[in-house]
Design a protein around this motif. Structure first.
Motif, PDB file in Angstrom:
ATOM      1  N   ALA A 122       0.837  -1.204   0.000  1.00  0.00           N
ATOM      2  CA  ALA A 122       0.000   0.000   0.000  1.00  0.00           C
ATOM      3  C   ALA A 122       0.875   1.260   0.000  1.00  0.00           C
ATOM      4  CB  ALA A 122      -0.919  -0.006   1.216  1.00  0.00           C
ATOM      5  N   TYR A 123       1.848   1.287   0.885  1.00  0.00           N
ATOM      6  CA  TYR A 123       2.749   2.432   0.998  1.00  0.00           C
ATOM      7  C   TYR A 123       3.487   2.673  -0.315  1.00  0.00           C
ATOM      8  CZ  TYR A 123       6.399   5.456   2.915  1.00  0.00           C
ATOM      9  OH  TYR A 123       7.243   6.509   3.162  1.00  0.00           O
ATOM     10  N   ASN A 124       4.061   1.614  -0.874  1.00  0.00           N
ATOM     11  CA  ASN A 124       4.876   1.752  -2.077  1.00  0.00           C
ATOM     12  C   ASN A 124       4.059   2.127  -3.309  1.00  0.00           C
ATOM     13  OD1 ASN A 124       7.352   1.284  -0.849  1.00  0.00           O
ATOM     14  ND2 ASN A 124       7.200  -0.919  -1.113  1.00  0.00           N
ATOM     15  N   VAL A 125       2.862   1.577  -3.441  1.00  0.00           N
ATOM     16  CA  VAL A 125       2.019   1.947  -4.586  1.00  0.00           C
ATOM     17  C   VAL A 125       1.697   3.437  -4.511  1.00  0.00           C
ATOM     18  CG1 VAL A 125      -0.255   1.677  -5.658  1.00  0.00           C
ATOM     19  CG2 VAL A 125       1.065  -0.345  -5.032  1.00  0.00           C
TER      20      VAL A 125
ATOM     21  N   VAL B   4      -6.217  -0.819  -2.546  1.00  0.00           N
ATOM     22  CA  VAL B   4      -4.828  -1.295  -2.443  1.00  0.00           C
ATOM     23  C   VAL B   4      -4.028  -0.320  -1.588  1.00  0.00           C
ATOM     24  CG1 VAL B   4      -2.674  -1.704  -3.716  1.00  0.00           C
ATOM     25  CG2 VAL B   4      -4.846  -2.570  -4.634  1.00  0.00           C
ATOM     26  N   GLU B   5      -4.163   0.975  -1.874  1.00  0.00           N
ATOM     27  CA  GLU B   5      -3.387   1.994  -1.164  1.00  0.00           C
ATOM     28  C   GLU B   5      -3.775   2.124   0.305  1.00  0.00           C
ATOM     29  OE1 GLU B   5      -3.426   5.714  -3.244  1.00  0.00           O
ATOM     30  OE2 GLU B   5      -2.259   4.902  -4.912  1.00  0.00           O
TER      31      GLU B   5
ATOM     32  N   VAL C  32       7.774   0.202 -12.791  1.00  0.00           N
ATOM     33  CA  VAL C  32       8.756  -0.278 -11.814  1.00  0.00           C
ATOM     34  C   VAL C  32       8.721  -1.802 -11.806  1.00  0.00           C
ATOM     35  CG1 VAL C  32       8.595   1.761 -10.335  1.00  0.00           C
ATOM     36  CG2 VAL C  32       7.143  -0.201  -9.855  1.00  0.00           C
ATOM     37  N   ASP C  33       9.761  -2.394 -11.270  1.00  0.00           N
ATOM     38  CA  ASP C  33       9.807  -3.842 -11.111  1.00  0.00           C
ATOM     39  C   ASP C  33       8.794  -4.241 -10.031  1.00  0.00           C
ATOM     40  OD1 ASP C  33      11.515  -6.332 -11.788  1.00  0.00           O
ATOM     41  OD2 ASP C  33      11.387  -6.332  -9.592  1.00  0.00           O
ATOM     42  N   PRO C  34       8.033  -5.302 -10.243  1.00  0.00           N
ATOM     43  CA  PRO C  34       7.062  -5.709  -9.228  1.00  0.00           C
ATOM     44  C   PRO C  34       7.675  -5.915  -7.835  1.00  0.00           C
ATOM     45  CG  PRO C  34       6.690  -6.938 -11.244  1.00  0.00           C
ATOM     46  CD  PRO C  34       7.958  -6.155 -11.430  1.00  0.00           C
ATOM     47  N   ALA C  35       8.880  -6.405  -7.775  1.00  0.00           N
ATOM     48  CA  ALA C  35       9.544  -6.617  -6.484  1.00  0.00           C
ATOM     49  C   ALA C  35       9.725  -5.294  -5.735  1.00  0.00           C
ATOM     50  CB  ALA C  35      10.886  -7.293  -6.679  1.00  0.00           C
ATOM     51  N   ARG C  36       9.859  -4.202  -6.453  1.00  0.00           N
ATOM     52  CA  ARG C  36      10.031  -2.885  -5.838  1.00  0.00           C
ATOM     53  C   ARG C  36       8.816  -2.507  -4.985  1.00  0.00           C
ATOM     54  NH1 ARG C  36       9.246   1.050  -3.735  1.00  0.00           N
ATOM     55  NH2 ARG C  36       9.643   3.208  -4.193  1.00  0.00           N
ATOM     56  N   LEU C  37       7.638  -2.969  -5.389  1.00  0.00           N
ATOM     57  CA  LEU C  37       6.419  -2.649  -4.645  1.00  0.00           C
ATOM     58  C   LEU C  37       6.307  -3.434  -3.335  1.00  0.00           C
ATOM     59  CD1 LEU C  37       3.816  -2.421  -7.544  1.00  0.00           C
ATOM     60  CD2 LEU C  37       5.084  -0.559  -6.436  1.00  0.00           C
ATOM     61  N   LEU C  38       7.146  -4.455  -3.182  1.00  0.00           N
ATOM     62  CA  LEU C  38       7.080  -5.286  -1.988  1.00  0.00           C
ATOM     63  C   LEU C  38       8.279  -5.078  -1.057  1.00  0.00           C
ATOM     64  CD1 LEU C  38       5.786  -8.558  -3.681  1.00  0.00           C
ATOM     65  CD2 LEU C  38       4.452  -6.857  -2.410  1.00  0.00           C
ATOM     66  N   GLU C  39       9.163  -4.142  -1.403  1.00  0.00           N
ATOM     67  CA  GLU C  39      10.333  -3.855  -0.575  1.00  0.00           C
ATOM     68  C   GLU C  39       9.970  -2.859   0.520  1.00  0.00           C
ATOM     69  OE1 GLU C  39      13.267  -2.232  -3.179  1.00  0.00           O
ATOM     70  OE2 GLU C  39      13.660  -4.162  -4.152  1.00  0.00           O
ATOM     71  N   ARG C  40      10.431  -3.136   1.732  1.00  0.00           N
ATOM     72  CA  ARG C  40      10.213  -2.173   2.825  1.00  0.00           C
ATOM     73  C   ARG C  40      10.988  -0.895   2.545  1.00  0.00           C
ATOM     74  NH1 ARG C  40       7.357  -3.693   7.051  1.00  0.00           N
ATOM     75  NH2 ARG C  40       6.946  -5.895   7.290  1.00  0.00           N
ATOM     76  N   PRO C  41      10.323   0.256   2.703  1.00  0.00           N
ATOM     77  CA  PRO C  41      11.028   1.529   2.453  1.00  0.00           C
ATOM     78  C   PRO C  41      12.080   1.816   3.519  1.00  0.00           C
ATOM     79  CG  PRO C  41       8.719   1.915   3.044  1.00  0.00           C
ATOM     80  CD  PRO C  41       8.944   0.439   3.025  1.00  0.00           C
TER      81      PRO C  41
END
Length: 83
Positions: free
Chosen positions: A22-25, A53-54, A74-83
């Motif tokens: 949610a945060y990354n999207v 989602v957000e 962006v790469d899908p994995a980027r949306l699942l990385e902790r900021p």
């Protein structure tokens, strides 16, 4: 005239992977100056889905993560990385 885009709360507690997504999207969407409606249209998803989602309200399929990532360029994995 549309309201200015507001990014996610940088102090938000990211407990679950759903919270991270949610945060990354939202952060990526705002960074790219996209409205939820524009992101949804580009990804082939409804604006209300993007909103859910957000806000980490729904469980998102891998296929829809891939669609959101493609629309955000962006790469899908980027949306699942902790900021």
């Amino acid at each position: 005239m549309s309201a200015p885009l507001k990014g996610p709360d940088p102090k938000a507690k990211l407990v679950s992977l759903r919270d991270v997504l949610a945060y990354n999207v939202r952060a990526t969407r705002v960074e790219k100056s996209l409205s939820q409606e524009k992101l949804g249209f580009t990804a082939g998803l409804d604006r209300t889905f993007v909103s859910q989602v957000e806000r980490a309200r729904i469980n998102v399929s891998v296929d829809n993560i891939e669609r959101l990532a493609a629309a955000l360029e962006v790469d899908p994995a980027r949306l699942l990385e902790r900021p």
